[in-house]
Design a protein around this motif. Structure first.
Motif, PDB file in Angstrom:
ATOM      1  N   UNK A 123      -1.099  12.030 -11.971  1.00 48.96           N
ATOM      2  CA  UNK A 123      -0.509  11.858 -13.304  1.00 48.96           C
ATOM      3  C   UNK A 123       0.880  12.492 -13.368  1.00 48.96           C
ATOM      4  N   UNK A 124       1.013  13.673 -12.771  1.00 51.84           N
ATOM      5  CA  UNK A 124       2.311  14.353 -12.789  1.00 51.84           C
ATOM      6  C   UNK A 124       3.369  13.537 -12.050  1.00 51.84           C
ATOM      7  N   UNK A 125       3.022  13.057 -10.864  1.00 51.36           N
ATOM      8  CA  UNK A 125       3.981  12.276 -10.075  1.00 51.36           C
ATOM      9  C   UNK A 125       4.356  10.991 -10.812  1.00 51.36           C
ATOM     10  N   UNK A 126       3.380  10.308 -11.368  1.00 47.52           N
ATOM     11  CA  UNK A 126       3.654   9.059 -12.100  1.00 47.52           C
ATOM     12  C   UNK A 126       4.584   9.323 -13.282  1.00 47.52           C
ATOM     13  N   UNK A 127       4.336  10.425 -13.994  1.00 51.17           N
ATOM     14  CA  UNK A 127       5.168  10.748 -15.161  1.00 51.17           C
ATOM     15  C   UNK A 127       6.602  11.030 -14.734  1.00 51.17           C
TER      16      UNK A 127
ATOM     17  N   UNK B  37       3.697   6.282   6.174  1.00 46.47           N
ATOM     18  CA  UNK B  37       4.696   5.416   6.789  1.00 46.47           C
ATOM     19  C   UNK B  37       4.072   4.079   7.160  1.00 46.47           C
ATOM     20  N   UNK B  38       4.923   3.062   7.171  1.00 48.41           N
ATOM     21  CA  UNK B  38       4.508   1.710   7.534  1.00 48.41           C
ATOM     22  C   UNK B  38       5.329   1.271   8.734  1.00 48.41           C
ATOM     23  N   UNK B  39       4.655   0.722   9.743  1.00 52.87           N
ATOM     24  CA  UNK B  39       5.362   0.222  10.924  1.00 52.87           C
ATOM     25  C   UNK B  39       4.947  -1.222  11.145  1.00 52.87           C
ATOM     26  N   UNK B  40       5.904  -2.133  11.003  1.00 51.31           N
ATOM     27  CA  UNK B  40       5.615  -3.557  11.170  1.00 51.31           C
ATOM     28  C   UNK B  40       6.240  -4.135  12.437  1.00 51.31           C
ATOM     29  N   UNK B  41       7.151  -3.393  13.050  1.00 51.75           N
ATOM     30  CA  UNK B  41       7.749  -3.822  14.316  1.00 51.75           C
ATOM     31  C   UNK B  41       6.832  -3.401  15.460  1.00 51.75           C
ATOM     32  N   UNK B  42       6.512  -4.338  16.339  1.00 49.10           N
ATOM     33  CA  UNK B  42       5.519  -4.052  17.372  1.00 49.10           C
ATOM     34  C   UNK B  42       5.985  -3.004  18.380  1.00 49.10           C
TER      35      UNK B  42
ATOM     36  N   UNK C 229       0.830  -1.201   0.000  1.00 50.41           N
ATOM     37  CA  UNK C 229       0.000   0.000   0.000  1.00 50.41           C
ATOM     38  C   UNK C 229       0.867   1.256   0.000  1.00 50.41           C
ATOM     39  N   UNK C 230       1.926   1.240   0.790  1.00 45.75           N
ATOM     40  CA  UNK C 230       2.846   2.374   0.818  1.00 45.75           C
ATOM     41  C   UNK C 230       3.443   2.617  -0.560  1.00 45.75           C
ATOM     42  N   UNK C 231       3.869   1.546  -1.216  1.00 45.67           N
ATOM     43  CA  UNK C 231       4.457   1.655  -2.553  1.00 45.67           C
ATOM     44  C   UNK C 231       3.471   2.246  -3.554  1.00 45.67           C
ATOM     45  N   UNK C 232       2.225   1.776  -3.490  1.00 45.35           N
ATOM     46  CA  UNK C 232       1.189   2.273  -4.408  1.00 45.35           C
ATOM     47  C   UNK C 232       0.939   3.761  -4.205  1.00 45.35           C
ATOM     48  N   UNK C 233       0.874   4.182  -2.949  1.00 48.27           N
ATOM     49  CA  UNK C 233       0.534   5.573  -2.672  1.00 48.27           C
ATOM     50  C   UNK C 233       1.702   6.516  -2.956  1.00 48.27           C
ATOM     51  N   UNK C 234       2.938   6.054  -2.772  1.00 40.61           N
ATOM     52  CA  UNK C 234       4.087   6.890  -3.120  1.00 40.61           C
ATOM     53  C   UNK C 234       4.083   7.229  -4.606  1.00 40.61           C
TER      54      UNK C 234
END
Length: 279
Positions: free
Chosen positions: A264-268, A158-163, A146-151
């Protein structure tokens, strides 16, 4: 008695050995389990308690009386026992089974989508500059996707996977923070504990889960449901991830549409800046 000390005993044997000690409420739980074998291993503790018309605390005490640390430990042992007793169906090739399971996961999750709730989730994420995703294990992998898609559309989260890091991040949350909690069962203790901290700090909680009734959904302001409920033996299966990624895709696509020109601008620009990395 702890399950670790008597791990060889099957749940059905535990039932027989302790049946004479069951209270009226525990007899209800025992009856439900024995008459709904194919359903109980997919229930959350909240759902089980509702089906049996008993309190969650009563249900939890029942499983501890049998020697299990909790409902999840019981489900794992019970699923293992049922698997040993029932030979697997080899008449259908596993490749077709996997394909059918994935199609069903998406179709059934689609049926559960509440468009109004989805739109509110998209708006809330879009409005916040402090968005954090909590996920552990396989759900952590979905969070990173999800983080990758939104960037790629200019939304930095931010993603936090450590408890332990989740505890620190939850403690620093404010009423401007949005926490997206991804948990298939909605019952992972660390996630529940850390989301509780964040909510007490005023954060908005969005739950992505398979269970409408779970400890996580009780804490959430917004809930998006997927359909696949895992057998405890098959936790982290690809089919379950597919159902999570379906919800994530809906959110990311909705945000892309809402911010179409900027996306669109960011993707380009990302494409232009990564072109020289490809031979």
């Amino acid at each position: 008695m702890k399950q670790d000390a008597n791990v060889s005993l099957k749940p059905t044997i535990q039932f027989e050995q302790n049946k004479h000690l069951f209270t009226k409420s525990e007899q209800k739980i025992h009856h439900y389990i024995t008459t709904h074998q194919d359903h109980v291993i997919y229930d959350s503790l909240t759902e089980l308690a509702d089906h049996c018309k008993v309190a969650e605390a009563t249900a939890l005490r029942f499983f501890r009386k049998l020697g299990f640390s909790g409902f999840q430990a019981f489900k794992l042992a019970y699923a293992h026992e049922l698997t040993l007793e029932r030979p697997s169906d080899q008449s259908v090739g596993y490749t077709k089974q996997i394909k059918d399971n994935m199609i069903n996961a998406i179709e059934q999750s689609f049926q559960l989508v509440d468009q109004d709730e989805l739109n509110q989730v998209i708006d809330r994420i879009d409005q916040s500059e402090d968005v954090v995703i909590f996920g552990i294990g396989a759900s952590g992998i979905a969070a990173l996707d999800m983080q990758n898609r939104l960037m790629r559309i200019g939304k930095n989260i931010s993603v936090v996977t450590d408890t332990h890091a989740q505890i620190m991040r939850a403690t620093s949350a404010t009423d401007k923070t949005v926490i997206i909690a991804i948990s298939l069962t909605g019952s992972t203790k660390e996630i529940i504990d850390n989301v509780t901290i964040a909510r007490e700090k005023g954060a908005t909680i969005i739950a992505l889960t398979n269970y409408a009734k779970s400890p996580l959904t009780k804490l959430a302001h917004y809930i998006l449901l997927s359909s696949v409920k895992e057998n405890p033996i098959d936790r982290g299966s690809l089919v379950s991830k597919i159902s999570q990624l379906f919800l994530i895709d809906l959110i990311c696509t909705g945000l892309t549409i809402k911010n179409n020109d900027e996306a669109k601008r960011i993707k380009r620009e990302i494409t232009e800046n990564t072109t020289n990395k490809i031979f």
